[in-house]
Design a protein around this motif. Structure first.
Motif, PDB file in Angstrom:
ATOM      1  N   ASP A  86       5.110  -0.143   0.593  1.00 34.97           N
ATOM      2  CA  ASP A  86       6.340  -0.357   0.638  1.00 34.97           C
ATOM      3  C   ASP A  86       7.721   0.859   2.304  1.00 34.97           C
ATOM      4  OD1 ASP A  86       7.483  -2.403  -0.884  1.00 34.97           O
ATOM      5  OD2 ASP A  86       6.029  -0.900  -1.944  1.00 34.97           O
ATOM      6  N   ALA A  87       6.686   1.683   2.357  1.00 31.77           N
ATOM      7  CA  ALA A  87       7.108   2.810   3.067  1.00 31.77           C
ATOM      8  C   ALA A  87       6.079   3.600   4.229  1.00 31.77           C
ATOM      9  CB  ALA A  87       8.225   3.853   2.490  1.00 31.77           C
ATOM     10  N   VAL A  88       6.023   4.199   5.986  1.00 30.60           N
ATOM     11  CA  VAL A  88       5.561   5.197   5.188  1.00 30.60           C
ATOM     12  C   VAL A  88       6.225   6.435   6.078  1.00 30.60           C
ATOM     13  CG1 VAL A  88       3.970   5.587   7.821  1.00 30.60           C
ATOM     14  CG2 VAL A  88       4.082   3.731   6.873  1.00 30.60           C
ATOM     15  N   TYR A  89       5.987   8.101   4.673  1.00 25.46           N
ATOM     16  CA  TYR A  89       6.081   8.683   4.983  1.00 25.46           C
ATOM     17  C   TYR A  89       5.572   9.858   5.531  1.00 25.46           C
ATOM     18  CZ  TYR A  89       8.374  13.392   3.506  1.00 25.46           C
ATOM     19  OH  TYR A  89       8.862  14.470   3.314  1.00 25.46           O
ATOM     20  N   SER A  90       6.153   9.976   7.513  1.00 26.86           N
ATOM     21  CA  SER A  90       5.258  10.816   8.044  1.00 26.86           C
ATOM     22  C   SER A  90       5.775  12.948   8.405  1.00 26.86           C
ATOM     23  CB  SER A  90       5.040  10.864   9.598  1.00 26.86           C
ATOM     24  OG  SER A  90       5.989  10.558  10.006  1.00 26.86           O
ATOM     25  N   GLY A  91       5.132  12.903   8.358  1.00 26.48           N
ATOM     26  CA  GLY A  91       5.132  14.811   8.575  1.00 26.48           C
ATOM     27  C   GLY A  91       4.612  15.390   9.658  1.00 26.48           C
ATOM     28  N   PHE A  92       4.423  15.826   9.387  1.00 27.68           N
ATOM     29  CA  PHE A  92       3.154  17.220   9.835  1.00 27.68           C
ATOM     30  C   PHE A  92       2.436  16.062  10.675  1.00 27.68           C
ATOM     31  CE2 PHE A  92      -0.083  20.665  11.029  1.00 27.68           C
ATOM     32  CZ  PHE A  92       0.514  21.350  11.746  1.00 27.68           C
ATOM     33  N   LEU A  93       1.880  16.493  11.867  1.00 23.34           N
ATOM     34  CA  LEU A  93       0.872  15.614  12.349  1.00 23.34           C
ATOM     35  C   LEU A  93      -0.587  16.682  13.189  1.00 23.34           C
ATOM     36  CD1 LEU A  93       2.600  12.936  14.204  1.00 23.34           C
ATOM     37  CD2 LEU A  93       1.700  13.017  12.072  1.00 23.34           C
ATOM     38  N   GLY A  94      -1.620  16.322  12.689  1.00 25.93           N
ATOM     39  CA  GLY A  94      -2.878  17.229  13.641  1.00 25.93           C
ATOM     40  C   GLY A  94      -2.590  17.205  14.971  1.00 25.93           C
ATOM     41  N   SER A  95      -2.620  16.325  15.945  1.00 26.49           N
ATOM     42  CA  SER A  95      -3.105  16.235  16.983  1.00 26.49           C
ATOM     43  C   SER A  95      -2.054  14.924  17.544  1.00 26.49           C
ATOM     44  CB  SER A  95      -4.653  15.296  17.247  1.00 26.49           C
ATOM     45  OG  SER A  95      -4.466  13.816  16.660  1.00 26.49           O
ATOM     46  N   PRO A  96      -2.103  14.605  18.614  1.00 23.56           N
ATOM     47  CA  PRO A  96      -1.103  14.102  18.970  1.00 23.56           C
ATOM     48  C   PRO A  96      -1.108  12.461  19.320  1.00 23.56           C
ATOM     49  CG  PRO A  96      -1.507  15.360  20.946  1.00 23.56           C
ATOM     50  CD  PRO A  96      -2.454  15.695  20.015  1.00 23.56           C
ATOM     51  N   ALA A  97      -3.099  12.620  19.049  1.00 23.72           N
ATOM     52  CA  ALA A  97      -3.250  10.587  18.589  1.00 23.72           C
ATOM     53  C   ALA A  97      -2.835  10.306  17.478  1.00 23.72           C
ATOM     54  CB  ALA A  97      -5.065  10.683  18.612  1.00 23.72           C
ATOM     55  N   VAL A  99      -0.104  10.189  16.436  1.00 24.83           N
ATOM     56  CA  VAL A  99       1.114   9.549  16.593  1.00 24.83           C
ATOM     57  C   VAL A  99       0.997   7.791  16.421  1.00 24.83           C
ATOM     58  CG1 VAL A  99       3.251   8.883  17.861  1.00 24.83           C
ATOM     59  CG2 VAL A  99       2.228  11.413  18.083  1.00 24.83           C
ATOM     60  N   ASP A 100       0.072   7.342  17.484  1.00 24.27           N
ATOM     61  CA  ASP A 100      -1.033   6.182  17.470  1.00 24.27           C
ATOM     62  C   ASP A 100      -1.536   5.666  15.828  1.00 24.27           C
ATOM     63  OD1 ASP A 100       0.207   6.416  20.419  1.00 24.27           O
ATOM     64  OD2 ASP A 100      -2.971   7.198  20.931  1.00 24.27           O
ATOM     65  N   LEU A 101      -1.668   6.603  15.614  1.00 27.00           N
ATOM     66  CA  LEU A 101      -2.552   6.179  14.144  1.00 27.00           C
ATOM     67  C   LEU A 101      -1.209   5.512  12.860  1.00 27.00           C
ATOM     68  CD1 LEU A 101      -4.802   9.018  13.557  1.00 27.00           C
ATOM     69  CD2 LEU A 101      -5.240   6.336  13.535  1.00 27.00           C
ATOM     70  N   VAL A 102       0.146   6.708  13.287  1.00 26.95           N
ATOM     71  CA  VAL A 102       1.315   6.170  12.675  1.00 26.95           C
ATOM     72  C   VAL A 102       1.805   5.189  12.670  1.00 26.95           C
ATOM     73  CG1 VAL A 102       3.740   6.443  12.044  1.00 26.95           C
ATOM     74  CG2 VAL A 102       1.830   8.604  12.265  1.00 26.95           C
ATOM     75  N   GLN A 103       1.724   4.774  14.697  1.00 30.35           N
ATOM     76  CA  GLN A 103       2.572   3.113  14.492  1.00 30.35           C
ATOM     77  C   GLN A 103       1.380   2.544  14.433  1.00 30.35           C
ATOM     78  OE1 GLN A 103       3.331   4.636  18.679  1.00 30.35           O
ATOM     79  NE2 GLN A 103       5.256   4.608  18.426  1.00 30.35           N
ATOM     80  N   LEU A 134       2.144  17.882  21.720  1.00 26.62           N
ATOM     81  CA  LEU A 134       1.949  16.669  20.511  1.00 26.62           C
ATOM     82  C   LEU A 134       3.115  16.495  20.809  1.00 26.62           C
ATOM     83  CD1 LEU A 134       1.349  16.346  18.006  1.00 26.62           C
ATOM     84  CD2 LEU A 134       1.038  18.352  17.030  1.00 26.62           C
ATOM     85  N   CYS A 135       4.365  17.932  20.627  1.00 24.13           N
ATOM     86  CA  CYS A 135       6.013  16.955  20.708  1.00 24.13           C
ATOM     87  C   CYS A 135       6.282  16.511  21.147  1.00 24.13           C
ATOM     88  CB  CYS A 135       6.330  18.441  21.144  1.00 24.13           C
ATOM     89  SG  CYS A 135       6.358  20.054  19.713  1.00 24.13           S
ATOM     90  N   ASP A 136       5.855  16.088  22.633  1.00 23.36           N
ATOM     91  CA  ASP A 136       6.428  15.030  23.572  1.00 23.36           C
ATOM     92  C   ASP A 136       5.914  13.653  22.868  1.00 23.36           C
ATOM     93  OD1 ASP A 136       7.313  15.959  25.251  1.00 23.36           O
ATOM     94  OD2 ASP A 136       6.038  16.569  27.153  1.00 23.36           O
ATOM     95  N   ALA A 137       4.246  13.767  21.964  1.00 24.18           N
ATOM     96  CA  ALA A 137       4.477  12.368  21.313  1.00 24.18           C
ATOM     97  C   ALA A 137       5.077  11.737  20.179  1.00 24.18           C
ATOM     98  CB  ALA A 137       2.797  12.457  21.006  1.00 24.18           C
ATOM     99  N   THR A 138       5.245  13.078  19.505  1.00 15.92           N
ATOM    100  CA  THR A 138       5.933  13.120  18.197  1.00 15.92           C
ATOM    101  C   THR A 138       7.331  12.333  18.692  1.00 15.92           C
ATOM    102  OG1 THR A 138       4.655  14.818  17.076  1.00 15.92           O
ATOM    103  CG2 THR A 138       7.560  14.305  16.341  1.00 15.92           C
ATOM    104  N   LYS A 139       7.223  12.483  19.800  1.00 21.71           N
ATOM    105  CA  LYS A 139       9.333  11.814  19.972  1.00 21.71           C
ATOM    106  C   LYS A 139       9.404  10.445  19.736  1.00 21.71           C
ATOM    107  CE  LYS A 139      10.108  15.504  23.379  1.00 21.71           C
ATOM    108  NZ  LYS A 139      10.573  16.088  25.073  1.00 21.71           N
TER     109      LYS A 139
END
Length: 290
Positions: A86-97, A99-103, A134-139
């Protein structure tokens, strides 16, 4: 003005939330905050561990393990078992890749809310394991976010602007809110404005009303700081939204929950570095769904 309700809660149904965060063995934050807080708000929390830490990064000694290599198979298994979200709640990420997994989760569960806490830094500095890549990917996660919940450091990183400090004017708040909405977020909660008047302010703005119709939420500021308040705020806000509360009410609930938890925390040993001890006030969130 009251904001729209983002989630219609069936009182007999337990919503399922993918919590895409790191796991710290010691120091209350990330999944050790998200799991109990969302559970108290009546949610079924499904962790997606983005990294494993022995302790959070304010400690002098900690270990860090990036879990990116295991997560594709992890999500494949969910898909094979027809897990729904029902929801995807994302926070701290370990790598730029990651972001693709969240998407990927966004793509596979198009009906799920996108709850984005862009955990990248605080006090004008990136966290030690974060990089500019990683910050650029998080955008990218700001695009289409149902709720984007940055602090001022993270808002500056997202909008490529200089960190302004915590004491900012109304016109600066408006500029930041509009810039965040311009990234493609549907709703923004900007947290942690401190004008040194004994209060903390959070601001809520929507893509329709933008900064012109922002809502200011004011909370008592306690005379000490504690690690993990950002994760506690974002988790309790997400829980309140999934309890069926309008966004502005959910943000107010989250701010008061953090304040109550901080009052409880001060009685614990080594509380300033250990993190928010919210256990004794979880009932505040449970009452939302009773």
């Amino acid at each position: 003005m009251t904001h729209a309700t983002l989630y219609q809660r069936d009182p007999l149904y337990v919503p399922r939330v993918a919590a895409v965060h790191d796991m710290c063995g010691y120091g209350k934050c990330s999944l050790t905050a998200a799991i109990p807080i969302l559970s108290a708000a009546g949610c079924d929390v499904c962790p997606v561990p983005t990294a494993l830490f022995s302790a959070h990064t304010l400690y002098k000694t900690y270990t860090f393990h990036d879990t990116t290599d295991i997560l594709s198979a992890y999500l494949d298994a969910w898909k094979e078992e027809n897990v729904d979200l029902d929801a995807v709640y994302s926070g701290f990420l370990g790598s730029p890749a990651q972001v693709d997994l969240v998407q990927r989760l966004y793509s596979e569960y198009p009906h799920a809310l996108h709850l984005v806490d862009p955990v990248m830094g605080d006090g004008g500095k990136m966290y030690p394991t974060y990089t500019q890549e990683l910050c650029d990917a998080t955008k990218r996660l700001a695009v289409g976010a149902d709720i984007l919940m940055p602090n001022l450091t993270e808002a500056s990183i997202l909008t490529d602007t200089a960190y302004p400090g915590q004491n900012i004017s109304d016109s600066q708040v408006d500029s930041i809110l509009d810039a965040l909405l311009d990234l493609g977020a549907h709703n923004v909660v900007l947290k942690g404005i401190d004008r040194e008047d004994g209060t903390l302010r959070n601001y809520v703005a929507t893509e329709s009303g933008r900064s012109a119709e922002k809502i200011e939420l004011v909370h008592e500021k306690l005379p000490y700081m504690i690690h993990g308040t950002g994760d506690t705020f974002a988790s309790s806000l997400s829980g309140a939204v999934l309890a069926g509360k309008p966004l502005d009410e959910a943000a107010h609930i989250a701010g008061e929950f953090v304040r109550s938890a901080m009052e409880s925390t001060r009685h614990q040993p080594h509380f300033e570095e250990r993190g928010v001890s919210f256990e004794l006030v979880l009932g505040e969130l449970t009452r939302l769904v009773k």
